[in-house]
Design an enzyme around this catalytic site. Structure first.
Site, PDB file in Angstrom:
ATOM      1  N   GLY A 154       2.435  -0.100   4.777  1.00  0.00           N
ATOM      2  CA  GLY A 154       2.363  -1.091   3.686  1.00  0.00           C
ATOM      3  C   GLY A 154       2.508  -2.403   4.275  1.00  0.00           C
ATOM      4  N   SER A 206       0.661  -1.487  -0.099  1.00  0.00           N
ATOM      5  CA  SER A 206      -0.047   0.031  -0.026  1.00  0.00           C
ATOM      6  C   SER A 206       0.938   1.217  -0.106  1.00  0.00           C
ATOM      7  CB  SER A 206      -0.961  -0.055   1.293  1.00  0.00           C
ATOM      8  OG  SER A 206      -1.912  -0.913   1.013  1.00  0.00           O
TER       9      SER A 206
END
Length: 615
Positions: free
Chosen positions: A549, A400
């Site tokens: 992430g 992410s």
């Protein structure tokens, strides 16, 4: 590496720089001594000591590395034992390591870290020893003063018959001991006179006493105290001792010059004879006092020669200006040429370690529990690497953290409008791995919650060609957005445990481009991306913008590893005009408490204020 290790390494670097500066200062003063009169300049020697101390202290100050012109020294980790979890430093290691694993920080410390801590301990012991010696010298002087006889009527001593009335006399104590006439005491000056001084000729006594009173009038006690203090602080630097000894030499020459100014040659010879006689009678001098006999046999001939035929003072202000400019140049060079330290793990050394249950995975294998850990920080403006710990050139999935790039693409292309538009409803069939994703989402909540399906909507509207062009323009990782082989999912999943990979060092390069606004994007793309980036202000005033992430490790057979996760936290920290980009990556064990990226962020932010204060 712990904060103590970092402090010890910085202290070691400062000590080496101090030695180099001392060598430069001593070379400059040796050159100045070739000119007549320079040896008697107190300021030259004291400023030389101050320059060496400044070169030592400035390396210890925060942000001093910003003035350096040389690249950082990358120090390879060469410890004998490898950890059973990814390497980390300080609180990061504590957060990431399981309870049944040996202390990561302890096992990762190299011989240099131990050596730096040993030197710091040695310095403190040496400093304590030097202070003890000064205290012992003080006790000797006060003991002599207490054992002597106070002279209340100075006119009863021949040495004071010609003393100038303008000079207030200190407390005078006559001592029946083989010492040199000496002046001591910064706040309560006292003059110790040996009883054997009365056997000298009256003219010699008067000149010797005048010599000591001249020290008092010139403020030499304070100059001497400053020199001794600087030498004590840098006791390990031999050049500080040499400079302090020359300061004492300059003080004696200055007093000799003042006492003998205008006197006939016969009195000069008598003064020199008194110096020789005093040297034969005294046992030793105390360096915390200004002694008339503060001269060694090796320097006696030179001092007598200067007494009989004094050297002329340097002519004009240019000489002092030139010496001051030289000292400033040495200080600037010692700072500018002082490299910073960066830390990395030597992968070849790690690979050479014996195989254990933890190290049986090949180094760099994505599924290895010890394969990957990195902490990297760099100055956003200059690109100078400030921290480099671990295997920071290994490429893995960005997960992410790629949403920073997607946001720039979305706002630049017009697909995204502002912080809350477009607001898209959740639909059946969208990725719903997290319960928070099953809701209407706008740009702000998308970046906050790392909603995969919202990013997929943006990239799908871009189209494959435009998406690929943006990735190439961003020079993002390996540029590979093809996705999983044979699945044609590059446009929607290439950044999630798939084809697109990026290393922490490449993350730093990309983030620098974002902070400096070097990418071919509109101003709105930058402004809006910054506005929706999760941010917070640290206790020390730094504002942090960062993105987490989390992604699964993919095994060789294509299945997700159920035991390990990649955890990312990347972004930048800003305070005033300075910005520092960072990337933290850890291959973590899966835990029920949440995503790896969230845990990495929490641990990193606990450690970040201390790191930033040290940079």
């Amino acid at each position: 590496m712990s904060p103590l290790d970092l402090l010890a390494l910085r202290f070691l670097l400062a000590s080496c720089g101090c030695l180099a500066a001392g060598l430069g200062v001593w070379a400059l003063t040796a050159l100045c001594r070739r000119f007549a009169g320079f040896a008697a300049q107190r300021s030259l020697w004291l400023l030389g000591q101050a320059t060496v101390l400044a070169a030592f202290l400035v390396v210890l100050l925060p942000h001093s590395e910003r003035l350096r012109m040389v690249p950082p020294i990358e120090l390879a980790e060469t410890s004998q034992a490898r950890p059973a979890v990814p390497s980390a430093t300080g609180p990061l290691a504590a957060a990431a390591a399981p309870a049944n694993v040996p202390n990561v920080e302890q096992s990762q410390r190299s011989w240099l870290a131990y050596g730096a801590q040993a030197w710091l301990l040695m310095y403190l012991l040496g400093l304590a020893y030097s202070i003890t010696k000064l205290w012992h010298a003080r006790r000797i002087l006060h003991g002599l003063s207490a054992a002597g006889c106070r002279l209340h009527a100075l006119d009863q001593h021949d040495g004071f018959a010609g003393a100038p009335t303008r000079t207030p006399a200190p407390a005078v104590v006559e001592v029946d001991a083989p010492i040199s006439p000496m002046l001591f005491g910064l706040f309560r000056p006292r003059l110790l006179l040996p009883l054997h001084l009365r056997s000298f000729a009256a003219a010699q006594q008067q000149m010797i006493v005048e010599h000591e009173l001249t020290h008092l009038r010139r403020g030499d006690l304070y100059w001497m105290g400053a020199g001794i203090l600087l030498q004590t602080l840098l006791w390990f630097n031999p050049f500080m001792r040499l400079l302090r000894e020359n300061l004492s030499w300059a003080q004696e020459l200055g007093c000799d010059r003042d006492v003998l100014r205008g006197r006939p040659q016969a009195q000069r010879k008598a003064y020199a004879a008194a110096l020789v006689a005093q040297l034969t009678l005294q046992h030793r001098t105390v360096k915390t006092a200004l002694a008339f006999g503060g001269v060694s046999a090796s320097t006696l001939a030179a001092r007598i020669a200067l007494i009989r035929r004094p050297a002329a003072a340097p002519r004009g202000p240019w000489a002092r200006c030139a010496s001051l400019a030289g000292l400033l140049g040495i200080f600037a060079a010692s700072l500018a040429l002082q490299p910073a330290l960066a830390w990395r793990i030597d992968a070849s050394a790690a690979a050479a370690q014996p195989t254990t249950e933890a190290s049986a995975w090949p180094l760099g294998d994505a599924a290895s529990p010890t394969a990957l850990s990195c902490t990297a920080l760099a100055d956003a403006a200059s690109g100078q690497r400030l921290v480099l710990e671990g295997q920071c050139d290994e490429r893995v999935t960005p997960a992410s953290t790629f949403n920073i790039a997607v946001s720039l693409m979305g706002y630049d292309s017009g697909i995204l409008s502002d912080q809350h538009a477009p607001s898209l409803p959740f639909k059946k069939g969208y990725a719903d791995w997290n319960p928070s994703w099953r809701a209407t989402t706008d740009p702000s909540s998308w970046l906050k919650n790392s909603v995969v399906w919202y990013a997929q909507q943006v990239t799908s509207r871009l189209g494959a060609a435009r998406f690929q062009r943006y990735v190439a323009d961003f020079n993002y990782g390996n540029h590979d957005v093809s996705g999983d082989a044979g699945k044609d999912n590059g446009l929607t999943l290439s950044w999630v445990s798939s084809s697109l990979k990026i290393s922490p060092l490449e993350q730093l390069a990309f983030l620098r481009s974002v902070v400096k606004r070097d990418l071919p994007l509109t101003a709105k793309a930058y402004d809006m991306t910054v506005s929706i980036m999760p941010s917070q202000t640290l206790a020390n005033g730094w504002e942090v913008h960062g993105k987490t992430g989390t992604a699964a490790v993919v095994l060789a057979d294509g299945r997700d590893d159920q035991k390990h996760q990649y955890g990312w936290y990347v972004g930048w920290a800003t305070k005033g005009q300075r910005s520092i980009v960072f990337a933290r990556l850890l291959l973590d064990r899966r835990q029920a408490s949440g995503a790896a990226g969230t845990r990495v962020k929490a641990a990193f932010l606990r450690d970040l204020p201390a790191r930033l204060d040290a940079l």
